[in-house]
Design a protein around this motif. Structure first.
Motif, PDB file in Angstrom:
ATOM      1  N   ALA A  45       0.832  -1.201   0.000  1.00 45.42           N
ATOM      2  CA  ALA A  45       0.000   0.000   0.000  1.00 45.42           C
ATOM      3  C   ALA A  45       0.867   1.252   0.000  1.00 45.42           C
ATOM      4  O   ALA A  45       2.063   1.202   0.300  1.00 45.42           O
ATOM      5  CB  ALA A  45      -0.912   0.006   1.218  1.00 45.42           C
ATOM      6  N   GLU A  46       0.229   2.367  -0.329  1.00 41.42           N
ATOM      7  CA  GLU A  46       0.962   3.631  -0.340  1.00 41.42           C
ATOM      8  C   GLU A  46       1.453   3.957   1.066  1.00 41.42           C
ATOM      9  O   GLU A  46       0.732   3.737   2.043  1.00 41.42           O
ATOM     10  CB  GLU A  46       0.042   4.732  -0.866  1.00 41.42           C
ATOM     11  N   LEU A  49      -0.761   5.729   3.584  1.00 38.60           N
ATOM     12  CA  LEU A  49      -1.867   4.936   4.087  1.00 38.60           C
ATOM     13  C   LEU A  49      -1.422   4.060   5.253  1.00 38.60           C
ATOM     14  O   LEU A  49      -2.106   3.974   6.279  1.00 38.60           O
ATOM     15  CB  LEU A  49      -2.423   4.068   2.950  1.00 38.60           C
ATOM     16  N   LYS A  52      -0.966   6.084   8.477  1.00 36.07           N
ATOM     17  CA  LYS A  52      -2.235   6.373   9.137  1.00 36.07           C
ATOM     18  C   LYS A  52      -2.823   5.130   9.798  1.00 36.07           C
ATOM     19  O   LYS A  52      -3.353   5.185  10.909  1.00 36.07           O
ATOM     20  CB  LYS A  52      -3.231   6.921   8.113  1.00 36.07           C
ATOM     21  N   GLU A 141      -7.522  -2.146   0.141  1.00 33.38           N
ATOM     22  CA  GLU A 141      -6.819  -0.860   0.202  1.00 33.38           C
ATOM     23  C   GLU A 141      -7.772   0.297  -0.061  1.00 33.38           C
ATOM     24  O   GLU A 141      -7.740   1.320   0.630  1.00 33.38           O
ATOM     25  CB  GLU A 141      -5.666  -0.827  -0.807  1.00 33.38           C
ATOM     26  N   GLU A 142      -8.646   0.146  -1.072  1.00 35.92           N
ATOM     27  CA  GLU A 142      -9.615   1.204  -1.372  1.00 35.92           C
ATOM     28  C   GLU A 142     -10.577   1.409  -0.208  1.00 35.92           C
ATOM     29  O   GLU A 142     -10.942   2.545   0.116  1.00 35.92           O
ATOM     30  CB  GLU A 142     -10.394   0.866  -2.651  1.00 35.92           C
ATOM     31  N   LYS A 145      -8.803   3.319   2.557  1.00 35.56           N
ATOM     32  CA  LYS A 145      -8.661   4.745   2.242  1.00 35.56           C
ATOM     33  C   LYS A 145      -9.903   5.522   2.646  1.00 35.56           C
ATOM     34  O   LYS A 145      -9.820   6.589   3.247  1.00 35.56           O
ATOM     35  CB  LYS A 145      -8.392   4.929   0.748  1.00 35.56           C
ATOM     36  N   GLN A 397     -14.702  12.397  -1.735  1.00 36.25           N
ATOM     37  CA  GLN A 397     -13.786  11.428  -1.127  1.00 36.25           C
ATOM     38  C   GLN A 397     -12.459  11.404  -1.876  1.00 36.25           C
ATOM     39  O   GLN A 397     -11.388  11.348  -1.260  1.00 36.25           O
ATOM     40  CB  GLN A 397     -14.410  10.033  -1.129  1.00 36.25           C
ATOM     41  N   LYS A 398     -12.523  11.445  -3.196  1.00 33.65           N
ATOM     42  CA  LYS A 398     -11.308  11.442  -4.013  1.00 33.65           C
ATOM     43  C   LYS A 398     -10.430  12.651  -3.688  1.00 33.65           C
ATOM     44  O   LYS A 398      -9.208  12.534  -3.520  1.00 33.65           O
ATOM     45  CB  LYS A 398     -11.685  11.448  -5.495  1.00 33.65           C
ATOM     46  N   LEU A 401      -8.938  12.275  -0.245  1.00 24.82           N
ATOM     47  CA  LEU A 401      -7.851  11.296  -0.251  1.00 24.82           C
ATOM     48  C   LEU A 401      -6.559  11.925  -0.776  1.00 24.82           C
ATOM     49  O   LEU A 401      -5.473  11.660  -0.247  1.00 24.82           O
ATOM     50  CB  LEU A 401      -8.230  10.089  -1.104  1.00 24.82           C
ATOM     51  N   ALA A 405      -3.099  12.282   1.361  1.00 23.39           N
ATOM     52  CA  ALA A 405      -1.788  11.852   0.894  1.00 23.39           C
ATOM     53  C   ALA A 405      -0.776  12.992   0.981  1.00 23.39           C
ATOM     54  O   ALA A 405       0.367  12.814   1.405  1.00 23.39           O
ATOM     55  CB  ALA A 405      -1.888  11.345  -0.534  1.00 23.39           C
TER      56      ALA A 405
END
Length: 413
Positions: A45-46, A49, A52, A141-142, A145, A397-398, A401, A405
């Motif tokens: 994962a990133e 992420l 957090k 993962e999604e 997020k 949400q996008k 997110l 990040a």
């Protein structure tokens, strides 16, 4: 695939290092050889992420320890507060655990694929399992997020929805009525099993309303209707048009979360309140007794005229309820405008002057300018606006997110 599984399982006695297990309909490969090390798991994962998620997991563990403390157990108020905080993290921590388990299983399966002595059937089974686990990992993962996004504390509140006729003369009043009274918002409320009732209104001369306010109560009303704030433009031939020409008119929608007396304190000295006789339904009482209330808030210039209730006290309470909501909305809107300027969000609970949609009757089309999406007009006005609402949620949400990040990747200071 069943024949492949049978064939694959039949070959396993010759390969004592592995076992094949059926997990929820998906076959997973596990290593049983004890002399080799399991490959080190590198999180896919990133990084922001994982940062957090690890923080949330650490907080959850700390809260679980505190909840076992006898001093906390003996304090019901503190215990409830900590238990609530922990429960809010339960879903995140649980999903993170499933994510890590899935990631570990994927790495082990990939390592298995690199080993010598793998025949064609086994290689196909391994490839299938890698694909399945990879998809599961992406889905988790999604989900994580979205779970990490800060929730709007107002989302669970009931609202007062105000529609005000804008530009367009008499047609603007008729359009305001179409939006709230006849069709869209009342029908959308019915679809969601929300309760609604009129609070205040001012009728227009040729039909419709100059202003109309209704109360909407139900499950997470604000979370959905907050995206409706702004200017709604209509293009159609008005009822008042004799030449068949298309006119453009507007109505402004304001979504005001209900506020209690603690959140908004109103100084009685700031209010001018007068009464008048009210007309309409309710029997002779409304014409003989001064039940209508005209409330003026001097600091802001807000004027509210309530006639919907049958007694003066009820109308006074309604007027104060609406005033509190209006003052609270001003406060919330200022905060949101500051956030919008910082985030440069395209979707939000925008300024009242923001044109959000155009309703084109000739083409039977609704265009949402924020989403750059079109919808069928007839069903939209019948309250079928859920797709538009959820699209606004997804876009917000996008953007959040992306902001999340950036907040983690940007060094402090």
């Amino acid at each position: 695939m069943n024949s492949l599984t049978t064939s694959f399982a039949a070959r396993f006695p010759a390969c004592a290092e592995h076992v094949l297990c059926n997990q929820g309909g998906s076959f997973a490969l596990f290593r049983t050889h004890r002399t080799r090390r399991t490959p080190r798991i590198v999180c896919m994962a990133e990084p922001y992420l994982i940062t957090k998620l690890e923080s949330a997991e650490k907080t959850w563990k700390e809260l679980s320890v505190k909840l076992a403390d006898p001093d906390v157990v003996s304090n019901p108020s503190e215990y409830q507060k900590l238990a609530q905080s922990m429960s809010e993290l339960d879903e995140v921590v649980s999903a993170f655990k499933r994510f890590k388990d899935c990631e570990k299983q994927l790495e082990e399966t990939k390592a298995l694929a690199k080993e010598d002595g793998i025949d064609a059937d086994m290689a196909e089974m391994i490839a299938y399992e890698i694909g399945t686990l990879t998809n599961q990992l992406k889905e988790l993962e999604e989900k994580l997020k979205v779970l990490l996004l800060p929730s709007d504390p107002l989302d669970s509140r009931n609202i007062l929805l105000e529609v005000r006729a804008g530009t367009g003369g008499d047609e603007a009043g008729i359009w305001a009525g179409d939006l709230v009274v006849v069709r869209m918002y009342q029908k959308y409320s019915e679809r969601n099993a929300w309760k609604f009732a009129p609070v205040s209104s001012s009728e227009a001369e040729k039909g419709g309303f100059k202003t109309y306010v209704m109360e909407v109560k139900g499950k997470r009303v604000y979370s959905k209707l907050k995206y409706e704030s702004g200017v709604h433009r209509v293009q159609r031939v008005p009822q008042t048009e004799t030449q068949g020409r298309v006119h453009t008119s507007t109505a402004t929608v304001a979504i005001m979360p209900e506020a209690d007396e603690v959140e908004v304190v109103i100084d009685p000295k700031d209010i001018e309140l007068t009464t008048a006789r009210s007309g309409g339904a309710g029997g002779q009482n409304v014409n003989k007794v001064e039940t209508a209330v005209d409330l003026f808030h001097k600091p802001t210039g807000i004027r509210i005229f309530c006639t919907e209730e049958r007694t003066q006290l009820q109308n006074r309470n309604r007027a104060l309820q609406l005033l509190r909501a209006k003052l609270y909305e001003i406060k919330v809107r200022e905060q949101q405008e500051l956030i919008r300027n910082q985030r440069k969000l395209q979707v939000g609970t925008g300024a009242r002057a923001e044109k959000i949609r155009t309703y084109n009757y000739k083409d039977n089309r609704v265009t949402d300018h924020r989403l750059k999406m079109n919808f069928e007009l007839t069903s939209f006005l019948d309250g079928d606006i859920e797709t538009a609402v959820q699209s606004c949620v997804a876009m917000e949400q996008k953007e959040l997110l992306e902001e999340l990040a950036e907040s983690v990747s940007t060094p402090a200071g």
